[in-house]
Design a protein around this motif. Structure first.
Motif, short mmCIF file in Angstrom:
data_model
loop_
_atom_site.label_atom_id
_atom_site.label_comp_id
_atom_site.label_asym_id
_atom_site.label_seq_id
_atom_site.Cartn_x
_atom_site.Cartn_y
_atom_site.Cartn_z
N LYS A 131 20.11 -0.25 172.54
CA LYS A 131 20.92 -1.05 171.71
C LYS A 131 20.43 -2.30 171.61
CE LYS A 131 25.16 -1.52 171.89
NZ LYS A 131 26.56 -1.28 172.69
N LEU A 132 19.53 -2.71 173.01
CA LEU A 132 18.51 -4.08 173.46
C LEU A 132 17.55 -3.95 171.89
CD1 LEU A 132 17.64 -3.85 177.43
CD2 LEU A 132 19.70 -5.30 175.83
N PRO A 133 17.76 -5.63 171.11
CA PRO A 133 17.36 -6.12 170.35
C PRO A 133 16.16 -6.29 170.63
CG PRO A 133 17.96 -8.28 171.49
CD PRO A 133 18.85 -6.14 172.23
N PRO A 134 14.53 -6.53 169.79
CA PRO A 134 13.63 -6.57 170.60
C PRO A 134 12.87 -7.39 171.75
CG PRO A 134 13.73 -5.74 168.22
CD PRO A 134 15.15 -5.97 168.37
N GLU A 135 13.75 -8.75 170.90
CA GLU A 135 13.66 -9.97 171.87
C GLU A 135 15.06 -9.66 172.42
OE1 GLU A 135 12.22 -12.74 169.10
OE2 GLU A 135 10.54 -12.06 168.81
N LEU A 136 14.79 -10.09 173.57
CA LEU A 136 16.09 -9.91 174.69
C LEU A 136 16.21 -12.37 174.93
CD1 LEU A 136 15.26 -7.33 177.56
CD2 LEU A 136 16.78 -7.15 175.36
N ASN A 137 17.61 -11.81 174.65
CA ASN A 137 18.00 -13.32 175.42
C ASN A 137 18.80 -12.67 176.79
OD1 ASN A 137 19.60 -15.32 175.08
ND2 ASN A 137 19.78 -15.75 173.17
N LEU A 138 18.26 -13.92 177.85
CA LEU A 138 19.51 -13.70 178.70
C LEU A 138 20.66 -13.74 178.46
CD1 LEU A 138 19.16 -13.28 181.74
CD2 LEU A 138 18.46 -15.40 181.80
N GLN A 139 20.76 -14.70 177.87
CA GLN A 139 22.27 -15.13 177.57
C GLN A 139 23.39 -14.13 177.45
OE1 GLN A 139 22.89 -19.03 175.94
NE2 GLN A 139 24.95 -18.89 176.54
N GLU A 140 22.58 -14.07 176.00
CA GLU A 140 23.37 -12.41 175.05
C GLU A 140 23.55 -11.62 176.44
OE1 GLU A 140 21.48 -12.17 171.70
OE2 GLU A 140 21.56 -13.62 170.49
N LEU A 141 22.66 -11.08 177.67
CA LEU A 141 22.77 -9.96 177.75
C LEU A 141 23.56 -10.30 179.19
CD1 LEU A 141 18.65 -9.73 179.15
CD2 LEU A 141 20.32 -7.53 177.56
N GLU A 142 23.88 -11.18 179.53
CA GLU A 142 24.82 -12.06 180.54
C GLU A 142 26.25 -11.60 180.03
OE1 GLU A 142 23.55 -15.51 182.22
OE2 GLU A 142 22.15 -14.32 183.63
N GLU A 143 25.82 -11.99 178.71
CA GLU A 143 27.05 -11.58 178.33
C GLU A 143 28.06 -10.15 177.90
OE1 GLU A 143 27.40 -14.37 174.75
OE2 GLU A 143 27.24 -16.11 175.81
N HIS A 144 26.65 -9.96 177.55
CA HIS A 144 27.17 -8.20 177.58
C HIS A 144 27.45 -7.39 178.41
CE1 HIS A 144 27.30 -4.62 175.43
NE2 HIS A 144 25.91 -4.13 175.89
N ARG A 145 27.29 -7.96 179.74
CA ARG A 145 26.87 -7.57 181.42
C ARG A 145 28.33 -7.76 181.12
NH1 ARG A 145 24.38 -10.93 186.01
NH2 ARG A 145 26.06 -11.44 185.13
N ASP A 146 28.65 -8.75 181.37
CA ASP A 146 30.41 -9.14 181.28
C ASP A 146 31.76 -8.60 180.61
OD1 ASP A 146 28.78 -11.50 183.11
OD2 ASP A 146 29.02 -12.58 181.67
N LYS A 147 30.76 -8.30 179.29
CA LYS A 147 31.98 -7.66 178.40
C LYS A 147 32.20 -6.46 179.13
CE LYS A 147 32.52 -5.81 173.86
NZ LYS A 147 32.00 -6.09 172.74
N LEU A 148 30.61 -5.25 179.38
CA LEU A 148 30.86 -4.13 180.17
C LEU A 148 31.77 -4.19 181.35
CD1 LEU A 148 27.23 -2.63 179.45
CD2 LEU A 148 28.97 -2.48 178.39
N LYS A 149 31.52 -5.12 182.25
CA LYS A 149 32.09 -5.35 183.45
C LYS A 149 33.78 -5.59 183.02
CE LYS A 149 28.44 -7.24 186.95
NZ LYS A 149 28.21 -8.80 187.48
N ARG A 150 33.81 -6.14 182.19
CA ARG A 150 35.82 -6.45 182.32
C ARG A 150 35.84 -4.86 181.70
NH1 ARG A 150 33.78 -11.51 180.09
NH2 ARG A 150 33.90 -10.11 177.75
N GLN A 151 35.08 -3.75 180.98
CA GLN A 151 35.21 -2.73 180.82
C GLN A 151 35.34 -1.62 181.38
OE1 GLN A 151 32.74 -1.65 177.23
NE2 GLN A 151 34.07 -3.23 175.69
#
Length: 940
Positions: A65-85
């Protein structure tokens, strides 16, 4: 769960800018206030793919699901979402479980409170039951049980008190077995009390002492059985319950008794004979001890040995009797409680006793065998050896009655000794017989007219026994008992006596009276007959001689008529003597030897064949000696009389080959066989120089010849009378030998008469003188003569002189009728053959001359018939046929020559030559002579 796993795996992805949430972070998330609605929305926001399957790879999914170009902020947000889940998924199950557990705890508390109430109520009720029922009722039961235990203890104490009192009395005063067993039984009952243990030990020691005493008492019954004593011993063992053990001990004691008994008996004789107190004999083995028995003490020791062994076997026999009677008495129905055990004991005892019979007899045999073989009996006296055989025979009879044994051990041992003894004994007897024969003068041994071998004590055993299988010692015992009531030795000597006692003084004390005082006996009847005979007036003076009917073996004359006496008077010699047997001292000695041999054979049957073989050798040697002394002559073959039959010749050759040692000095040992075979042979006997056989005055020893020949015939008759007895003793496989001995040897004894008496007949009459007288007679006469020639009268005078000399000889020795017949037959045959020989020497003869020959011969026959009762006249046809052959034609003469081989070639040729010119021409003469030559050619 799958989402949690995926989140956990996702959180574990190592990237440069991310790190895995720690447990503290998760704990912080759980400790944050939980909004159920917000939490539910978070959970709903989880993608469906996370719930698809366990094999779903969440990491790969997130990475893809990761985009070709990674964005750290988006990754951290997505990580936080996964942590909450992840936190929502983790916190939701814990909350649910907590609620459920809380409800269960509340329910459990309620139940525990209820259980506490129930237990409290139960304890209150149990306390009431204990106070109202258990303590009161069970207390009563416990008191009752204690009372019963105390009552039993009181009873036991009283029993123990009585037991102690009785035991003390028993131990101090008596050894009563029944009281001891009673005390032991009571003590065994109370052995758990320490006060009884010592008493029980004492009782056990006492019982052991009693058993030892019983064992000693039991051993005493092996030699001297006493019913009362044995009954007490058996009753004691029965009380002990050791009946089977007692029987085992009893057999051991019997075995020991046999050994001790024989050892003590033999030791006593050995020490007695040694004459010193040396104790070395006591340390010897029984077998070695037996070798020290001397010859003088052998029979007494053997007798005492058998006596002692008899006592042991009799005790065993009476023991068996006691048990048989005891079993019969107890055969009545018994209570079932102990009947099975009692039956087992009886069966065991019966089998043990039956088996012990063979064992005990085997022990007896072995002990006696060692004694028998311990001494060399080859030098024993005959009577002593017979006593030994008789004792052993009696012992074997005991064994047969004891256990049905054939006593193979005893038979083999006594057979070995007997064969060894008998070979030496027989060899010595043959040498003794040779000595007797070489010193025998062949004088008549005067015996009574009724002499019989049964009168000799050597043959007494034959009259005593009904059957050869019964030993001589048994015959005297059983002779008075009827056959159907014949008792065994154990029955005869059950209470007292011993079957071997008779052998102590068993000697031949019989005195025989077989010899006549002077060889003559008077008989009133015979005297009257002789007187009547002497008064005969119709007998010529030259014929008034003393005659008697002497048929060998006939009884003395009883009712004999005068006519009978007259009819036999011419050929019977010595009417003044009774019809006593003719025998010599040597003959009597041989008969006695035969009786001794038969005694040995009768007692010990296993050597029967060896004995009979030796008996036959005695007869063979006697027959050969008589033939050698009186019958051997080289003129037999030339006589043409067939004096020795082929059977007699075969017998003589057999005897010479098998029995006679033709080289006694051993110079030609290799020629006459090995030395071992020559040991069994005897040198040929030589006639005593005192016997003269060349004196014409004694008819060339006719008296000695008669005594020798007729004693042999008498001996043969005695052998014939013994044949049936010998046949019963002979083993079945060897009976052909006995039959051949009788048919080929014994029956030929009488055939020796012909060659022995022929020598007398050949010399008693001068036949040569008669030939010379006949040669001077003119036979070619022209007229018939009415007067016979002088040679006939001279020949008849020769016969009358011969008759007179026979009568002279008969005054010293009875001449039996068969002997006189043989003598007359020989003389007449020789005379007739001399006549034919004289007629065959005639050169010229006319028909009138042949008539004169017939006249001479008829005159000779007429006068001769007055001299002898021998009918028909021997060889009468031999002379008449030869005289009449002169008248035969040519064809008849040729047939005569072929049919009459009894004439010599010279006599036949003379017939042809004398007939030449009368009725036979030269051509016929040549033909007949050629026929005679053809007959003679095979003989050349």
């Amino acid at each position: 769960c799958l989402l949690i796993k995926a989140l956990r795996r996702g959180c574990g992805l190592k990237t440069p800018s991310s790190k895995r949430p720690t447990a503290e972070e998760l704990r912080e998330l759980r400790q944050q206030p939980i909004d159920p609605q917000a939490e539910q929305e978070i959970i709903n926001s989880i993608e469906e793919v996370y719930f698809s399957s366990d094999s779903f790879d969440m990491v790969r999914h997130e990475l893809e699901k990761l985009p070709p170009e990674l964005n750290l902020q988006e990754l951290e947000e997505h990580r936080d979402k996964l942590k909450r889940q992840q936190a929502a998924v983790s916190i939701s199950p814990f909350s649910l479980s907590l609620a459920l557990e809380l409800e269960r705890v509340t329910a459990l508390q309620t139940n525990l409170q209820l259980a506490a109430v129930i237990c409290t109520n139960a304890r209150r009720q149990l306390r009431g039951a204990k106070e109202g029922f258990t303590e009161a009722s069970l207390g009563l039961l416990a008191n009752q049980r204690r009372r019963q235990l105390l009552t039993g203890l009181l009873k036991s104490l009283r029993t123990i008190k009585t037991l102690v009192i009785k035991s003390c009395t028993f131990l101090q005063m008596t050894n009563d077995l029944s009281l001891c067993l009673e005390c032991q039984k009571a003590a065994s009952t109370f052995k758990h009390y320490s006060c009884i243990s010592e008493l029980n030990s004492k009782l056990q020691d006492t019982l052991e002492q009693i058993e030892e005493q019983l064992d000693v008492a039991l051993s005493k019954t092996c030699k001297h059985f006493d019913i009362l004593h044995y009954t007490k011993v058996q009753r004691a063992y029965s009380l002990l319950g050791k009946t089977q053990t007692a029987m085992d001990q009893l057999h051991m004691h019997f075995t020991q008794a046999i050994h001790n008994t024989v050892f003590q008996v033999v030791l006593g004789y050995v020490e007695l004979c040694a004459g010193n107190a040396d104790t070395k004999f006591q340390k010897m083995q029984y077998k070695d001890l037996c070798t020290h028995i001397t010859l003088d003490s052998y029979i007494p020791c053997l007798t005492d040995l058998c006596k002692a062994l008899w006592e042991v076997m009799l005790s065993y026999y009476r023991t068996m009797q006691w048990h048989e009677e005891h079993d019969k008495q107890e055969a009545a129905p018994t209570p079932a409680a102990g009947s099975d055990e009692l039956s087992v004991d009886r069966s065991y005892v019966k089998k043990k006793l039956e088996h012990g019979l063979t064992r005990i007899w085997q022990d007896v045999q072995l002990k006696v065998k060692a004694y028998i073989l311990g001494t060399d009996m080859s030098n024993f006296k005959y009577d002593d050896f017979i006593v030994v055989l008789d004792v052993i025979s009696r012992l074997m009879q005991v064994g047969e009655e004891f256990c049905g044994s054939k006593s193979e051990v005893l038979q083999e041992s006594i057979k070995r000794q007997s064969v060894n003894y008998f070979k030496n004994y027989h060899r010595a007897r043959l040498e003794e017989l040779r000595m007797f024969l070489e010193n025998e003068t062949w004088e008549l041994c005067p015996v009574k007219s009724n002499f019989n071998i049964a009168q000799l004590h050597e043959f007494k055993f034959m009259g005593q026994c009904r059957s050869p299988s019964i030993s001589p010692s048994r015959q005297s015992v059983s002779s008075s008992v009827p056959p159907q009531e014949e008792l065994s030795l154990f029955q005869l000597h059950l209470q007292d006596g011993n079957p071997f006692e008779m052998h102590i003084d068993h000697k031949e004390e019989e005195t025989e009276d077989v010899l006549a005082s002077n060889g003559y006996e008077s008989d009133e009847m015979e005297k009257s007959v002789y007187q009547d005979y002497d008064s005969d007036s119709d007998v010529p003076d030259e014929l008034k001689q003393d005659y008697v009917d002497e048929q060998t073996g006939d009884a003395p004359l009883k009712s004999v008529s005068k006519e009978t006496m007259r009819s036999k008077k011419k050929s019977d010699y010595n009417l003044s003597k009774v019809n006593a047997p003719i025998l010599t001292n040597t003959t009597l000695n041989v008969i006695r030897l035969v009786g001794k041999y038969m005694q040995m054979m009768n007692i010990l049957k296993p050597i029967a064949f060896d004995v009979i073989h030796c008996v036959s050798q005695l007869f063979d040697y006697y027959l050969y000696a008589v033939y050698t002394f009186f019958g051997r002559n080289d003129m037999y073959e030339s006589s043409g009389l067939g004096l020795i039959s082929s059977r007699l010749r075969t017998t003589l050759n057999r005897i010479q080959e098998n029995l006679i040692d033709m080289d006694p000095v051993g110079e030609n040992a290799g020629v006459h066989g090995p030395a071992e075979d020559r040991k069994e042979k005897v040198p040929s006997p030589h006639l005593s120089q005192l016997v003269v056989l060349t004196n014409s005055g004694t008819l060339y020893g006719l008296a000695q010849r008669v005594v020798a020949t007729e004693s042999l015939v008498f001996l043969a008759e005695q052998f014939e009378s013994l044949q049936s007895h010998l046949d019963t003793m002979m083993p079945a496989a060897k009976k052909p030998f006995l039959q051949q001995f009788y048919s080929q040897t014994v029956s030929t004894a009488s055939e020796l008469r012909k060659p022995i008496y022929w020598i007398v007949a050949a010399k008693a009459i001068d036949y040569e003188q008669m030939l010379l007288l006949m040669a001077g007679v003119k036979w070619d006469i022209k007229e018939i003569m009415s007067q016979h020639n002088i040679y006939v009268d001279i020949l008849l005078k020769e016969f009358e002189q011969f008759n007179k000399r026979l009568s002279d000889v008969s005054r010293h020795v009875r001449i039996p009728l068969p002997v006189s017949n043989v003598l007359w037959e020989h003389c007449i045959r020789l005379a007739n053959r001399t006549l034919v020989e004289g007629y065959s020497n005639v050169k010229k003869c006319s028909n009138e001359g042949r008539a004169l020959m017939q006249l001479d011969f008829q005159q000779f026959l007429m006068k001769l018939e007055k001299l002898t009762d021998l009918r028909p006249i021997p060889d009468k046809e031999f002379v008449e046929t030869y005289i009449k052959a002169y008248y035969l034609t040519e064809n008849d003469m040729e047939q005569f020559i072929k049919n009459h081989r009894e004439y010599s070639m010279k006599q036949l040729a003379n017939l042809v030559n004398v007939c030449l010119g009368s009725h036979i021409n030269k051509k016929a003469r040549q033909k007949l002579l050629a026929a005679i030559d053809d007959i003679d050619r095979p003989k050349r």
